[in-house]
Design an enzyme around this catalytic site. Structure first.
Site, short mmCIF file in Angstrom:
data_model
loop_
_atom_site.label_atom_id
_atom_site.label_comp_id
_atom_site.label_asym_id
_atom_site.label_seq_id
_atom_site.Cartn_x
_atom_site.Cartn_y
_atom_site.Cartn_z
N ASP A 1 4.32 19.38 -38.80
CA ASP A 1 4.10 18.07 -39.43
C ASP A 1 2.86 17.39 -38.84
O ASP A 1 2.52 17.62 -37.68
CB ASP A 1 5.35 17.21 -39.18
CG ASP A 1 5.44 16.06 -40.16
OD1 ASP A 1 4.58 15.96 -41.05
OD2 ASP A 1 6.36 15.24 -40.01
N GLY A 2 2.21 16.57 -39.65
CA GLY A 2 1.11 15.74 -39.15
C GLY A 2 -0.26 16.15 -39.65
O GLY A 2 -1.26 15.56 -39.23
N ARG B 1 -1.97 13.07 -41.35
CA ARG B 1 -2.44 12.04 -40.41
C ARG B 1 -3.64 12.52 -39.60
O ARG B 1 -4.55 11.77 -39.29
CB ARG B 1 -1.30 11.63 -39.48
CG ARG B 1 -0.41 10.56 -40.08
CD ARG B 1 0.90 10.46 -39.38
NE ARG B 1 1.78 11.56 -39.77
CZ ARG B 1 2.89 11.86 -39.12
NH1 ARG B 1 3.24 11.18 -38.05
NH2 ARG B 1 3.64 12.85 -39.55
N TRP B 2 -3.63 13.81 -39.29
CA TRP B 2 -4.77 14.40 -38.54
C TRP B 2 -6.05 14.22 -39.35
O TRP B 2 -7.09 13.84 -38.81
CB TRP B 2 -4.47 15.88 -38.30
CG TRP B 2 -5.47 16.62 -37.47
CD1 TRP B 2 -5.45 16.77 -36.12
CD2 TRP B 2 -6.63 17.32 -37.95
NE1 TRP B 2 -6.53 17.53 -35.72
CE2 TRP B 2 -7.27 17.88 -36.82
CE3 TRP B 2 -7.19 17.53 -39.21
CZ2 TRP B 2 -8.44 18.63 -36.92
CZ3 TRP B 2 -8.36 18.28 -39.31
CH2 TRP B 2 -8.97 18.83 -38.17
N HIS C 1 -4.46 20.29 -43.90
CA HIS C 1 -3.65 21.49 -44.17
C HIS C 1 -4.44 22.76 -43.82
O HIS C 1 -3.88 23.73 -43.31
CB HIS C 1 -3.21 21.52 -45.64
CG HIS C 1 -2.29 20.40 -45.99
ND1 HIS C 1 -1.23 20.03 -45.20
CD2 HIS C 1 -2.27 19.54 -47.05
CE1 HIS C 1 -0.59 19.00 -45.75
NE2 HIS C 1 -1.21 18.68 -46.87
N LEU D 1 5.68 40.87 -34.12
CA LEU D 1 6.25 39.56 -34.47
C LEU D 1 6.89 39.62 -35.86
O LEU D 1 6.31 40.15 -36.80
CB LEU D 1 5.15 38.49 -34.46
CG LEU D 1 5.64 37.08 -34.78
CD1 LEU D 1 6.41 36.49 -33.60
CD2 LEU D 1 4.50 36.15 -35.16
C1 FPP Z 1 3.26 18.58 -43.14
O1 FPP Z 1 2.22 17.66 -42.83
C2 FPP Z 1 2.69 19.81 -43.60
C3 FPP Z 1 2.90 20.39 -44.82
C4 FPP Z 1 3.78 19.82 -45.86
C5 FPP Z 1 2.21 21.62 -45.21
C6 FPP Z 1 2.17 22.66 -44.16
C7 FPP Z 1 1.18 23.68 -44.56
C8 FPP Z 1 0.31 24.29 -43.74
C9 FPP Z 1 0.26 24.11 -42.28
C10 FPP Z 1 -0.69 25.22 -44.26
C11 FPP Z 1 -0.24 26.47 -44.90
C12 FPP Z 1 0.78 27.28 -44.22
C13 FPP Z 1 0.64 28.58 -43.87
C14 FPP Z 1 1.83 29.38 -43.53
C15 FPP Z 1 -0.65 29.23 -43.83
P1 FPP Z 1 2.08 16.34 -43.67
O2 FPP Z 1 1.16 16.58 -44.80
O3 FPP Z 1 3.44 15.87 -44.07
O4 FPP Z 1 1.43 15.38 -42.63
P2 FPP Z 1 1.62 13.81 -42.56
O5 FPP Z 1 3.06 13.58 -42.24
O6 FPP Z 1 0.70 13.43 -41.43
O7 FPP Z 1 1.20 13.25 -43.87
#
Ligand code: FPP
Length: 244
Positions: free
Chosen positions: A23-24, A27-28, A40, A134
């Protein structure tokens, strides 16, 4: 029995299965005045690094939450961005997986995914199925309640077909119908970015799992943070409901 390993001079029990809520990312990106999809993308690079780091530390199973059944509610632009990121990731992953002997699986409901993504998942799973490094699992269009719903549908069909009787349904039979049927339950669940929720992640499988929460945003997560989570895990006494 947990694997023990010397990490930075300290002997630690290594969790066999680590599950992560990454998560995050949004915000990053916001902190850098950039679009959410940049976050992302940075997050996806961290996933690649984490697969190597986790395995080097002795973790055998790693499961990450890439896209939930609720994430479709985000803007079309963001959903398209994440799906394109996953497309590229799945394509590049075949080569990396064979280099690192990594088995890749995807859990979640595939019926709502684009056909080309489903093809890539099938190819990746087929080509990596015998790798014993893994064991990496990506939760994609995954929701714990949806997974349980699908398991219940399967069991109901078995009952209707006369294969089982309702009173015989055991916990093991439910576990066997989940997408994770061939994975051990996670020992440690990590959620980044300071949120303290499960967000419909592996709700059945996390029943006895230790939870570790950190304020670090996922794109900033490094092997040092993973080691910190493992040290926290070592400070916990797991009783599985019993008394020690
Ligand atoms: C949550 O952060 C993240 C997601 C919903 C997407 C996660 C996806 C990836 C890390 C990339 C693709 C994955 C792989 C396996 C290559 P958020 O958007 O909710 O962040 P926020 O809470 O700061 O808005």
């Amino acid at each position: 029995m947990d694997l023990k390993k010397l990490i930075d001079g300290e002997e630690l029990n290594i969790p066999k299965h680590v599950a992560i809520i990454m998560d995050g990312n949004g915000r990053w990106a916001k902190k850098r005045l950039m679009p959410r999809n940049v976050g992302h993308k940075a997050g996806a690079r961290v996933v690649e690094q984490m697969c190597e780091d986790a395995y080097n530390l002795g973790i055998k199973y790693l499961t990450v939450y890439a896209f939930s059944t609720e994430n479709w509610k985000r803007s079309v632009e963001e959903v398209t961005g994440i799906m394109n990121l996953l497309r590229n990731y799945l394509k590049d992953c075949i080569e990396r997986a064979s280099k690192n002997n990594m088995r890749v699986r995807v859990i979640g409901d595939r019926t709502a995914l684009a056909p080309d993504i489903v093809d890539r998942i099938n190819e990746l799973e087929r080509k990596t199925k015998d790798y014993d490094g893994l064991q990496f699992t990506i939760a994609l269009n995954y929701g714990g309640r949806d997974e349980l719903r699908r398991a219940v549908v399967c069991l109901a069909k078995d009952v209707k077909a006369g294969l089982i009787s309702p009173d015989d349904i055991s916990e093991d039979m439910i576990s066997d119908k989940l997408d994770t049927f061939d994975l051990p339950d996670p020992d440690l669940m990590i959620r980044t970015s300071g949120e303290y929720r499960l967000s419909n992640y592996l709700i059945w499988q996390l029943a006895y799992t230790e939870f570790y929460f950190t304020d670090v945003l996922w794109p900033d997560f490094t092997v040092e943070h993973l080691k910190e989570a493992i040290r926290y895990f070592n400070g916990r006494e797991r009783r599985y409901g019993g008394v020690k």
